[in-house]
Design an enzyme around this catalytic site. Structure first.
Site, PDB file in Angstrom:
ATOM      1  N   ASP A  67      91.903 108.509  51.796  1.00  0.00           N
ATOM      2  CA  ASP A  67      91.297 107.117  52.144  1.00  0.00           C
ATOM      3  C   ASP A  67      91.710 105.950  51.021  1.00  0.00           C
ATOM      4  O   ASP A  67      92.338 106.698  49.974  1.00  0.00           O
ATOM      5  CB  ASP A  67      89.814 107.192  52.142  1.00  0.00           C
ATOM      6  CG  ASP A  67      88.858 108.117  51.223  1.00  0.00           C
ATOM      7  OD1 ASP A  67      89.655 108.438  50.120  1.00  0.00           O
ATOM      8  OD2 ASP A  67      88.011 108.425  51.249  1.00  0.00           O
ATOM      9  N   ASN A 135      75.272 111.194  50.570  1.00  0.00           N
ATOM     10  CA  ASN A 135      74.724 110.935  51.909  1.00  0.00           C
ATOM     11  C   ASN A 135      75.427 112.103  52.858  1.00  0.00           C
ATOM     12  O   ASN A 135      75.151 112.032  53.872  1.00  0.00           O
ATOM     13  CB  ASN A 135      74.829 109.471  52.329  1.00  0.00           C
ATOM     14  CG  ASN A 135      76.285 108.993  52.463  1.00  0.00           C
ATOM     15  OD1 ASN A 135      77.272 109.836  52.357  1.00  0.00           O
ATOM     16  ND2 ASN A 135      76.326 107.756  52.862  1.00  0.00           N
ATOM     17  N   HIS A 137      78.577 112.386  53.228  1.00  0.00           N
ATOM     18  CA  HIS A 137      79.992 111.785  53.907  1.00  0.00           C
ATOM     19  C   HIS A 137      81.262 112.772  53.342  1.00  0.00           C
ATOM     20  O   HIS A 137      81.000 113.163  52.361  1.00  0.00           O
ATOM     21  CB  HIS A 137      80.134 110.481  53.600  1.00  0.00           C
ATOM     22  CG  HIS A 137      80.422 109.796  52.464  1.00  0.00           C
ATOM     23  ND1 HIS A 137      80.100 108.542  51.798  1.00  0.00           N
ATOM     24  CD2 HIS A 137      81.130 110.430  51.205  1.00  0.00           C
ATOM     25  CE1 HIS A 137      80.762 108.399  50.550  1.00  0.00           C
ATOM     26  NE2 HIS A 137      81.212 109.581  50.081  1.00  0.00           N
ATOM     27  N   GLU A 142      81.201 108.093  56.977  1.00  0.00           N
ATOM     28  CA  GLU A 142      79.722 107.738  57.070  1.00  0.00           C
ATOM     29  C   GLU A 142      78.847 108.669  58.036  1.00  0.00           C
ATOM     30  O   GLU A 142      79.289 108.850  59.126  1.00  0.00           O
ATOM     31  CB  GLU A 142      79.568 106.440  56.631  1.00  0.00           C
ATOM     32  CG  GLU A 142      80.133 105.787  55.521  1.00  0.00           C
ATOM     33  CD  GLU A 142      79.751 105.827  54.297  1.00  0.00           C
ATOM     34  OE1 GLU A 142      78.782 106.632  53.957  1.00  0.00           O
ATOM     35  OE2 GLU A 142      80.229 105.189  53.359  1.00  0.00           O
TER      36      GLU A 142
HETATM   37  C1  F6R Z   1      87.117 110.154  47.994  1.00  0.00           C
HETATM   38  C2  F6R Z   1      86.255 110.298  48.852  1.00  0.00           C
HETATM   39  C3  F6R Z   1      84.867 110.461  48.903  1.00  0.00           C
HETATM   40  C4  F6R Z   1      84.281 111.159  47.680  1.00  0.00           C
HETATM   41  C5  F6R Z   1      82.743 111.273  47.524  1.00  0.00           C
HETATM   42  C6  F6R Z   1      82.224 111.972  46.472  1.00  0.00           C
HETATM   43  O1  F6R Z   1      88.631 110.136  48.061  1.00  0.00           O
HETATM   44  O2  F6R Z   1      86.563 110.289  49.942  1.00  0.00           O
HETATM   45  O3  F6R Z   1      84.224 110.913  49.876  1.00  0.00           O
HETATM   46  O4  F6R Z   1      84.851 112.416  47.689  1.00  0.00           O
HETATM   47  O5  F6R Z   1      82.266 110.091  47.709  1.00  0.00           O
HETATM   48  O6  F6R Z   1      82.405 111.075  45.367  1.00  0.00           O
HETATM   49  P1  F6R Z   1      82.435 111.346  43.530  1.00  0.00           P
HETATM   50  O7  F6R Z   1      83.433 112.584  43.432  1.00  0.00           O
HETATM   51  O8  F6R Z   1      82.861 110.207  42.891  1.00  0.00           O
HETATM   52  O9  F6R Z   1      81.206 111.910  43.528  1.00  0.00           O
END
Ligand code: F6R
Length: 240
Positions: A67, A135, A137, A142
């Site tokens: 992303d 959450n 995701h 989401e």
């Molecule tokens: C990152 C992504 C997100 C993160 C997730 C966890 O490319 O797509 O889904 O993997 O938000 O983020 P962290 O590792 O910062 O807790």
């Protein structure tokens, strides 16, 4: 789903890097699906160390990232393109031309999603690395995102904007939209590696591994994939 519980972030990162470097050693032309965020930083540091010390080469590897924020150019220090360069690409020998992220600064965002989906059709991930949102995701899919989704424009939820604001000067600077691989693109990977640590992820880990399979907790879809490895620390595993 194979769940490996380790002591802490360092052990998680070492184990994840071992799995990824093994894939590259066995297949020098591997397609690596990569993630940003705090969770994989240690993994990428271990991959860089292995590259320096053991010479594992990424010259023929292709990477596809999950992303990118909308509105940030690749040279913005909070863009995911910049993150990948700083945390991994500059520390290994992957040609930058082999690295791919959706472009959040594309003029026509729908055309950019179409381009990225076509790219993912061409380069099926041998492994897709994922972090887990508190959450539930995965990527920026989401809660509520259909399991059949492909690369799309996402309105970030308040909880994700708040989680990500720690990296920006103020919450007002956090982009409100992103382009993200869809759940179908993620599930298309030959294998999936989830790295997750910390108490704040424990409920999401429970939902991912043992909860009902529902779009309300996107990571629960991973129960349907035949080759998922979750590496989590004790805190993240505390509700299992
Ligand atoms: C990152 C992504 C997100 C993160 C997730 C966890 O490319 O797509 O889904 O993997 O938000 O983020 P962290 O590792 O910062 O807790």
């Amino acid at each position: 789903m194979k769940v490996i519980v380790v002591e802490n972030y360092e052990e998680m990162s070492a184990k994840a890097a071992e799995i990824l470097t093994d894939i590259v050693k066995k297949n020098p032309k591997a397609v690596l699906g990569l993630a940003t965020g705090s969770s994989p930083i240690g993994t990428y540091q271990n991959m860089a160390k292995d590259h320096r010390e053991n010479g594992t080469s990424y010259k023929e590897v292709v990477s596809v990232n999950l992303d990118e924020y909308v509105g940030l150019t690749a040279d913005h220090d909070q863009s995911y393109a910049y993150f990948m360069y700083e945390n991994l690409f500059k520390n290994i020998d992957i040609p930058l031309a082999n690295t791919n992220l959706p472009s959040g600064s594309a003029k026509d965002l729908q055309a950019e999603c179409d381009r990225y989906n076509a790219l993912l059709d061409e380069y099926q991930q041998d492994v897709q690395v994922l972090g887990l949102g508190s959450n539930g995701h995965i990527g920026f899919n989401e809660p509520g995102t259909p399991f059949g989704s492909t690369t799309h424009l996402v309105d970030l939820t308040e909880s994700t904007i708040k989680d990500n604001s720690r990296l920006f000067a103020s919450i007002d600077e956090v982009p409100r939209q992103a382009l993200s691989m869809g759940i179908k693109n993620i599930m298309n990977a030959k294998s999936i590696l989830v790295v997750v640590s910390g108490k704040n992820k424990a409920a999401a880990v429970y939902g991912m591994v043992k909860g009902e399979i529902t779009p309300n907790l996107p990571a629960s879809v991973l129960q349907l994939h035949p080759a998922v490895t979750v590496i989590c620390d004790k805190d993240a595993a505390s509700l299992l």
